[in-house]
Design an enzyme around this catalytic site. Structure first.
Site, PDB file in Angstrom:
ATOM      1  N   PHE A 185       0.854  -1.196   0.000  1.00 57.48           N
ATOM      2  CA  PHE A 185       0.000   0.000   0.000  1.00 57.48           C
ATOM      3  C   PHE A 185       0.895   1.253   0.000  1.00 57.48           C
ATOM      4  O   PHE A 185       1.914   1.284   0.685  1.00 57.48           O
ATOM      5  CB  PHE A 185      -0.883  -0.037   1.252  1.00 57.48           C
ATOM      6  N   ARG A 218     -13.194  -2.936  -6.939  1.00 54.89           N
ATOM      7  CA  ARG A 218     -13.015  -3.647  -5.669  1.00 54.89           C
ATOM      8  C   ARG A 218     -14.313  -3.630  -4.876  1.00 54.89           C
ATOM      9  O   ARG A 218     -14.939  -2.577  -4.739  1.00 54.89           O
ATOM     10  CB  ARG A 218     -11.905  -2.941  -4.892  1.00 54.89           C
ATOM     11  N   TYR A 231     -11.090   2.465  11.055  1.00 57.30           N
ATOM     12  CA  TYR A 231     -12.262   2.909  10.278  1.00 57.30           C
ATOM     13  C   TYR A 231     -12.674   1.958   9.166  1.00 57.30           C
ATOM     14  O   TYR A 231     -13.638   2.226   8.471  1.00 57.30           O
ATOM     15  CB  TYR A 231     -12.013   4.304   9.686  1.00 57.30           C
ATOM     16  N   LYS A 232     -11.950   0.864   8.975  1.00 62.91           N
ATOM     17  CA  LYS A 232     -12.329  -0.082   7.915  1.00 62.91           C
ATOM     18  C   LYS A 232     -13.309  -1.096   8.506  1.00 62.91           C
ATOM     19  O   LYS A 232     -14.417  -0.717   8.885  1.00 62.91           O
ATOM     20  CB  LYS A 232     -11.067  -0.690   7.304  1.00 62.91           C
ATOM     21  N   ASP A 276       0.864  -5.081   8.599  1.00 69.36           N
ATOM     22  CA  ASP A 276      -0.200  -4.101   8.420  1.00 69.36           C
ATOM     23  C   ASP A 276      -1.506  -4.887   8.299  1.00 69.36           C
ATOM     24  O   ASP A 276      -1.701  -5.654   7.342  1.00 69.36           O
ATOM     25  CB  ASP A 276       0.069  -3.260   7.163  1.00 69.36           C
TER      26      ASP A 276
HETATM   27  C1  LIG Z   1      -6.200   1.947   4.495  1.00 66.49           C
HETATM   28  C2  LIG Z   1      -4.771   1.549   4.671  1.00 66.49           C
HETATM   29  C3  LIG Z   1      -3.891   2.337   5.411  1.00 66.49           C
HETATM   30  C4  LIG Z   1      -4.365   3.673   5.919  1.00 66.49           C
HETATM   31  O1  LIG Z   1      -3.446   4.407   6.630  1.00 66.49           O
HETATM   32  P1  LIG Z   1      -3.948   5.780   7.290  1.00 66.49           P
HETATM   33  O2  LIG Z   1      -2.788   6.260   8.039  1.00 66.49           O
HETATM   34  O3  LIG Z   1      -5.140   5.450   8.125  1.00 66.49           O
HETATM   35  O4  LIG Z   1      -4.376   6.701   6.212  1.00 66.49           O
HETATM   36  C5  LIG Z   1      -2.608   1.867   5.630  1.00 66.49           C
HETATM   37  N1  LIG Z   1      -2.208   0.673   5.109  1.00 66.49           N
HETATM   38  C6  LIG Z   1      -3.031  -0.097   4.365  1.00 66.49           C
HETATM   39  C7  LIG Z   1      -2.571  -1.396   3.830  1.00 66.49           C
HETATM   40  C8  LIG Z   1      -4.335   0.327   4.111  1.00 66.49           C
HETATM   41  O5  LIG Z   1      -5.144  -0.418   3.363  1.00 66.49           O
END
Ligand SMILES: *Cc1c(COP(=O)(O)O)cnc(C)c1O
Length: 399
Positions: free
Chosen positions: A126, A366, A220-221, A195
């Protein structure tokens, strides 16, 4: 085997052990929400909790709220998240954003392996992970090595300080074998950092069983904590008192309210806190986590796999649409993704028709599967609308 009918799908919803969970969420009529892996839906308990915290706590307790439970929220929420990720209660802290937590833990890990100057990560990780790791590496005179999946274990040699992987891939939903990677990292005396953004609240996790060292994840996911909800971090108990956070804020101090001029890290997980905890955001996340009370993550994942298998089966063979998620449900997280050359236009049409998924450039469609509130009949309807739009695109192209 013939394709399931809508009635078959509705029957499965009737016997779904999670059927009653849907009413815990405020979902708009006429919308099929397949984006809970990006922003979880609003739990009904959240607005009431926010009102209470604002009016009764902030409004009435004013600053005394800090001694009436606010101060403990990051650790208390960490303990609530812990069972969802297979960690012990004192190994998780709710704090900061996933990006900031990645920075803190990656830097701490590099500092703990002074003879080694390499971070190993997956090539297509990511973006924020790649950016943050690149920054940590640069700052510490280290190197970030982005390795294709198939070459990962071979790249793990004695120059590697830290391995960083996103457990469920954000585009394809492919899952890493956490236990195997942790074992290889341990054998190479490297630390592992996971992660869990697309894993926590979606797929069963056993961080302690796998021997994972460190982890971060999103609030938040799938955890439904609301836009920009506080994230979480995990540090295995055996490492907590040997690692130092690079962001030595006063909330990670052994005695934050002593106002000492010198920094002394708190014992345990609390040392990985930085600044004043966001009480409104943490309270929303706390209320959202109630939806996971009594939830068996194996059963939850079994439903996600079944929803995914249904979606894949119903969209098989559509022109121009190719599955990029693993077909094998055991290797797939809680989403299904396809490639299509017109992905952006198709997703815009789906959203206009009330099917909310997302487009990841250039060509990925997705669809997140949130088994607490997505139904089999929803998947049937979404697949039918997707099929119509894909065929309409094909007709337009051949005109
Ligand atoms: C959504 C996501 C993030 C988000 O990071 P934020 O600091 O909350 O913006 C990080 N890593 C992955 C793999 C994600 O899917």
């Amino acid at each position: 085997m013939s394709a399931p009918s809508r009635a078959d799908c509705a029957a499965r919803d009737g016997s779904d052990p999670f059927a009653d969970k849907r009413s815990l969420f405020a979902l708009p009529d006429g919308v099929i929400y397949l984006d809970g892996n990006s922003l979880g839906a609003l739990p009904e308990a959240v607005p009431a909790r926010l009102d209470t915290v604002a009016r009764s706590q902030w409004g009435r307790d004013l600053i005394t709220g800090w001694s009436k439970g606010w101060m403990e929220l990051p650790v208390r929420l960490g303990a609530r998240i812990a069972p969802l990720i297979g960690a012990r209660d004192d190994e998780v802290l709710a704090a900061d954003s996933t990006s900031v937590n990645l920075y803190k833990l990656a830097a701490a890990a590099l500092d703990a392996r002074p003879g080694r100057r390499k971070i190993l990560t997956q090539r297509d990780n990511f973006p924020t992970d790649l950016y943050m790791l690149e920054a940590v590496a640069k700052e510490r005179g280290a190197e970030l090595s982005r390795v294709p999946e198939g070459e990962f274990l071979d790249a793990l040699d004695d120059s590697v300080a830290l391995v960083v992987l996103t457990h469920v891939h954000y585009k394809t939903a492919a899952i890493w074998d956490m236990a195997a990677v942790c074992a290889a990292a341990r054998a190479a005396d490297a630390l592992s950092l996971w992660d869990l953004a697309h894993s926590a609240g979606a797929v069963p996790l056993d961080l302690d069983g796998a021997g994972a060292d460190l982890a971060v994840g999103c609030g938040y996911k799938f955890l439904n904590g609301g836009p920009g909800a506080p994230a979480f971090l995990h540090v295995a108990r055996r490492l907590q008192d040997t690692l130092s956070t690079p962001l030595a804020g006063w909330m990670g101090h052994a005695e934050p309210l002593s106002f000492a001029a010198d920094y002394t890290p708190a014992p345990g997980i609390a040392r990985f806190a930085c600044g004043t905890p966001p009480i409104l955001g943490l309270s929303a996340l706390d209320a959202a986590l109630d939806a996971f009370d009594g939830v068996d993550t194996d059963a939850l994942y079994a439903k996600a796999q079944a929803l995914g298998d249904l979606f894949i089966g119903l969209t098989e063979g559509l022109p121009g649409l190719s599955l990029i998620s693993p077909r094998d449900a055991e290797r797939r997280g809680s989403q299904v993704a396809f490639a299509h050359p017109q992905a952006g236009a198709i997703m815009a049409r789906l959203i206009a028709r009330g099917v909310i998924g997302d487009h990841r450039p250039p060509d990925v469609l997705r669809f997140g599967l949130a088994p607490l509130y997505n139904r089999f009949a929803d998947i049937f309807d979404a697949a039918a609308i997707l099929a119509e739009e894909v065929r309409a695109t094909e007709t337009a192209l051949s005109d």
